[in-house]
Write an enzyme that holds these catalytic residues in place. Structure first.
Site, PDB file in Angstrom:
ATOM      1  N   HIS A 102     -21.078  55.389  17.683  1.00  0.00           N
ATOM      2  CA  HIS A 102     -20.427  54.352  17.652  1.00  0.00           C
ATOM      3  C   HIS A 102     -21.004  53.584  18.767  1.00  0.00           C
ATOM      4  O   HIS A 102     -21.290  52.150  18.822  1.00  0.00           O
ATOM      5  CB  HIS A 102     -18.947  54.476  17.617  1.00  0.00           C
ATOM      6  CG  HIS A 102     -18.455  54.890  16.502  1.00  0.00           C
ATOM      7  ND1 HIS A 102     -17.119  55.101  16.070  1.00  0.00           N
ATOM      8  CD2 HIS A 102     -19.112  55.584  15.372  1.00  0.00           C
ATOM      9  CE1 HIS A 102     -17.056  55.544  15.059  1.00  0.00           C
ATOM     10  NE2 HIS A 102     -18.310  55.929  14.282  1.00  0.00           N
ATOM     11  N   SER A 132     -21.582  54.035  10.470  1.00  0.00           N
ATOM     12  CA  SER A 132     -20.990  53.646  11.492  1.00  0.00           C
ATOM     13  C   SER A 132     -21.504  53.184  12.616  1.00  0.00           C
ATOM     14  O   SER A 132     -21.300  52.046  13.232  1.00  0.00           O
ATOM     15  CB  SER A 132     -19.879  54.810  12.117  1.00  0.00           C
ATOM     16  OG  SER A 132     -19.143  55.184  11.210  1.00  0.00           O
TER      17      SER A 132
END
Length: 299
Positions: free
Chosen positions: A250, A204
């Site tokens: 993230h 991610s």
């Protein structure tokens, strides 16, 4: 339909030419080889000016010398026969390692996932299997591991949808640098903020880095930003509202992707490669500093 070389399509209202491939789009840019007007979507960056897709395909344009400057991507990369090759390799590598995880079991995942310092609560001392004890490779290897089928499914779909257009715009080397450096930035921020014994894994961070660069690319090509920003907002909402997601990866990846993407796409042609890869190096230096500071705290 392509027009003959050197032809003009002038707008009746203000005299601006329109793209020879998209007659509804006005433009002030012309191909440096055939001199036909081209819109941002059709512009392929060259060492001097921009070229149209037709001139890029045949290598010599339409009637121009074959030794003209080599066509380049928007960011200055070499145009490849398969513009999605690196994306395919990354998807394949992630899927292959997920198969290994399922076959070998937790022992494989625990050996390569990101963990700062595995603490034994009952005994009160650390176990030598974290980044703090010298296993820095976990910052990288954790980027290619996934926890569940849903986890890898969403990440690989995102990688395919966003990565393909980015690789085509940046070129293979720049795209791979963006992916790896963004992922490492996400790992470094996770290492810095999370609890030492909290394990983390997944692509991610790297994919959010691609997302950040994709926002810059859409802005550069003057497309409608609203769908991209809405999708980014939805992803960030899930990031902070869904339990068990390492939001640090993230945010770290997204920040690195925005910075690197902006430099990749907007760097001036003079010393462009030096500026682009120099920025990647600076982000890696930041990753190194963060890792050293956190390691000093934990040891």
């Amino acid at each position: 339909m392509d027009q003959a070389p050197g032809s003009r399509q002038d707008d009746a209202h203000n005299g601006l030419p329109v793209c020879y491939r998209h007659p509804d789009r006005e433009t002030g840019i012309r191909c440096t080889r055939c001199e036909r007007p081209i819109c941002p979507e059709c512009m392929v960056s060259a060492s001097v000016g921009f070229q149209c897709p037709a001139c890029v395909r045949d290598g010599s344009g339409t009637g121009h010398a074959p030794d003209a400057s080599q066509p380049r991507t928007l960011a200055g990369g070499t145009i490849a026969a398969d513009p999605h090759l690196v994306t395919k390799i990354l998807v394949g590598l992630n899927l292959a390692l997920f198969v290994v995880q399922q076959a070998v079991g937790d022992s494989f995942t625990e050996r390569f996932e990101l963990i700062g310092r595995a603490v034994m609560p009952d005994l009160g001392f650390g176990v030598l299997q974290g980044v703090a004890e010298g296993q820095w490779y976990r910052l990288l290897t954790s980027m290619f591991l996934h926890l569940t089928y849903i986890h890898i499914l969403f990440n690989m779909l995102s990688l395919w949808w966003i990565g393909g257009p980015l690789e085509q715009a940046l070129g293979r080397a720049r795209y791979l640098a963006l992916y790896l450096v963004s992922g490492l930035a996400g790992s470094a921020l996770t290492y810095l903020i999370t609890e030492p014994n909290a394990a983390s894994l997944g692509a991610s961070g790297a994919i959010y880095g691609l997302f950040g660069a994709f926002v810059v690319l859409v802005r550069r090509q003057r497309y409608d930003m609203r769908p991209v920003l809405a999708l980014l907002a939805i992803n960030l909402l899930f990031t902070f509202r869904w339990a068990g997601i390492a939001w640090q990866a993230h945010i770290g990846g997204l920040a690195a992707g925005l910075v690197i993407g902006a430099v990749m796409i907007y760097a001036p042609r003079e010393r462009r490669a030096l500026i682009q890869y120099g920025t990647c190096a600076l982000v890696l230096v930041a990753v190194l500093v963060i890792t050293l500071l956190r390691t000093a705290q934990l040891t």
